[in-house]
Design a protein around this motif. Sequence first.
Motif, short mmCIF file in Angstrom:
data_model
loop_
_atom_site.label_atom_id
_atom_site.label_comp_id
_atom_site.label_asym_id
_atom_site.label_seq_id
_atom_site.Cartn_x
_atom_site.Cartn_y
_atom_site.Cartn_z
N ARG A 161 -1.66 -9.82 -8.66
CA ARG A 161 -2.57 -10.96 -8.66
C ARG A 161 -3.92 -10.55 -8.10
O ARG A 161 -4.05 -9.52 -7.44
N THR A 162 -4.92 -11.37 -8.36
CA THR A 162 -6.24 -11.12 -7.77
C THR A 162 -6.40 -11.95 -6.51
O THR A 162 -5.76 -13.00 -6.34
N ARG A 189 1.49 0.70 -3.33
CA ARG A 189 1.13 -0.68 -3.68
C ARG A 189 0.55 -1.42 -2.48
O ARG A 189 0.70 -1.01 -1.34
N THR A 190 -0.10 -2.56 -2.82
CA THR A 190 -0.61 -3.49 -1.81
C THR A 190 0.12 -4.81 -1.99
O THR A 190 0.18 -5.34 -3.10
N GLU A 191 0.67 -5.34 -0.90
CA GLU A 191 1.44 -6.58 -0.98
C GLU A 191 0.81 -7.68 -0.14
O GLU A 191 0.23 -7.42 0.93
N ASN A 225 -5.04 -6.40 -7.90
CA ASN A 225 -3.78 -5.66 -7.73
C ASN A 225 -3.08 -5.95 -6.41
O ASN A 225 -2.66 -5.05 -5.68
N ILE A 226 -2.93 -7.25 -6.10
CA ILE A 226 -2.14 -7.69 -4.95
C ILE A 226 -0.77 -8.09 -5.45
O ILE A 226 -0.65 -9.01 -6.26
N LEU A 227 0.25 -7.43 -4.97
CA LEU A 227 1.61 -7.67 -5.46
C LEU A 227 2.22 -8.89 -4.79
O LEU A 227 2.22 -9.01 -3.57
#
Length: 228
Positions: A161-162, A189-191, A225-227
């Motif tokens: 998500r943005t 990744r970034t969460e 790219n926010i998971l």
Amino acid sequence: MGITGMIYMVTMVFSLIVLILSSPTVGYDYFQFTQQYQPAVCHFNPTPCRDPPDKLFTVHGLWPSNSSGNDPIYCKNTTMNSTKIANLTARLEIIWPNVLDRTDHITFWNKQWNKHGSCGHPAIQNDMHYLQTVIKMYITQKQNVSEILSKAKIEPVGKFRTQKEIEKAIRKGTNNKEPKLKCQKNSQRTELVEVTICSDRNLNQFIDCPRPILNGSRYYCPTNNILY
């Protein structure tokens, strides 16, 4: 006034100054109502969670805070009475679990009360009122981040998500007030880990969250790219 009286007065004034300077209470001007996404909390915690996490945002804490300066902590040395809060326990275990160790919720709640809730007077009257306020905010007032995101069709399906679409969804559920987002990242990744919704010092209305997490912080949420 005699010498003895003067010495007594000077001693009292000095003691008062020391007490004021050593007190951890620095006042507050708003509240942070922070919720954590269980899978992300478990993923980034050094010690594995004892039980599988739920795909939900649950309460981390309700924190009296300052828009500038330090936030107050540990204002009273009190212990929560587990017997007294027994009728609240069932609801609290759902909305405010100890994600890292579900066998011991009371320690988590007690820590949050001692560190943060004890500093919330007069909006927070005591430990029972602190817990009841969290229940009211999450359930009655529907400040439930999972529900707010779901209404905007943002579900926890492991999709990127943005920052903008997450903030837009939270704003839609909070009368267009700016939330504070916290992310964590590793090489892969970034969460999205936490979402904070802010209220005024009287807990009467939402406000824009002061002091957002800034670019450069390891908890900053990137643009894309926010998971979640």
